[in-house]
Design an enzyme around this catalytic site. Structure first.
Site, PDB file in Angstrom:
ATOM      1  N   GLU A  22      33.480  53.940  43.460  1.00 16.74           N
ATOM      2  CA  GLU A  22      34.356  52.920  42.885  1.00 16.74           C
ATOM      3  C   GLU A  22      35.395  53.545  41.979  1.00 16.74           C
ATOM      4  O   GLU A  22      35.179  54.594  41.384  1.00 16.74           O
ATOM      5  CB  GLU A  22      33.542  51.895  42.072  1.00 16.74           C
ATOM      6  N   HIS A  61      33.740  41.082  46.650  1.00 12.27           N
ATOM      7  CA  HIS A  61      32.961  40.211  45.763  1.00 12.27           C
ATOM      8  C   HIS A  61      33.692  39.996  44.447  1.00 12.27           C
ATOM      9  O   HIS A  61      34.677  40.670  44.156  1.00 12.27           O
ATOM     10  CB  HIS A  61      31.550  40.766  45.514  1.00 12.27           C
ATOM     11  N   GLN A  96      38.180  46.391  40.930  1.00 10.58           N
ATOM     12  CA  GLN A  96      37.207  47.401  41.376  1.00 10.58           C
ATOM     13  C   GLN A  96      37.511  47.749  42.822  1.00 10.58           C
ATOM     14  O   GLN A  96      37.263  46.944  43.726  1.00 10.58           O
ATOM     15  CB  GLN A  96      35.777  46.848  41.244  1.00 10.58           C
TER      16      GLN A  96
HETATM   17 CO    CO Z   1      31.064  44.902  41.590  1.00 11.65          CO
END
Ligand code: CO
Length: 136
Positions: free
Chosen positions: A47, A82, A58
């Site tokens: 990430e 997400h 992110q």
């Molecule tokens: Co996350």
């Protein structure tokens, strides 16, 4: 109405094929800077977190074929993966989901990146969006 358990949008997670290209886009287009990078071994992802006010973008890319992000990219392509909602207590928020009959991916809070405690809620419970509860 129950007490509000979500305190902030922690991050919006975007699955990408080329992490360096995605970072470069946010840097050169919007002047965003990388605040944190991490390999999250358990999830098979790398990430990069770019700070926007008190939240993050992110950027996520898989580090192995068995990663859920690798499966996501191969079936759905790049895009929003997400949303992370910040909570004061991940365990309390997770129990609230279970008490409401919701389906969770994590049965109990677990370690996330940058020292956070996290738990994921199944998109079938959350109207098509994978939700991550994030306790800093
Ligand atoms: Co996350």
């Amino acid at each position: 109405m129950p007490e509000l358990l979500l305190t902030e949008i922690d991050h919006v997670a975007i699955a990408v094929n080329d992490l360096e290209a995605a970072i470069a886009f946010y840097e050169t287009t919007f002047g965003a800077t990388v605040a944190h990078r991490e390999f999250i071994e358990i999830d098979g992802v790398e990430e990069a977190l770019l700070k926007v006010a008190d939240s993050y973008i992110q950027l996520l890319t898989p580090t192995r074929d068995t990663s859920t992000v690798a499966k996501y990219l191969s079936t759905k392509g790049e895009g929003i993966h997400h949303v992370g909602y910040r909570v004061a207590d991940c365990g309390i928020a997770l129990e609230a989901v279970k008490a409401a009959g919701g389906r969770t991916i994590d049965d109990a809070p677990r370690p996330g990146s940058r020292g956070t405690t996290v738990a994921f809620i199944h998109p079938k419970t959350a109207f098509g969006t994978l939700i991550e509860l994030v306790e800093e």
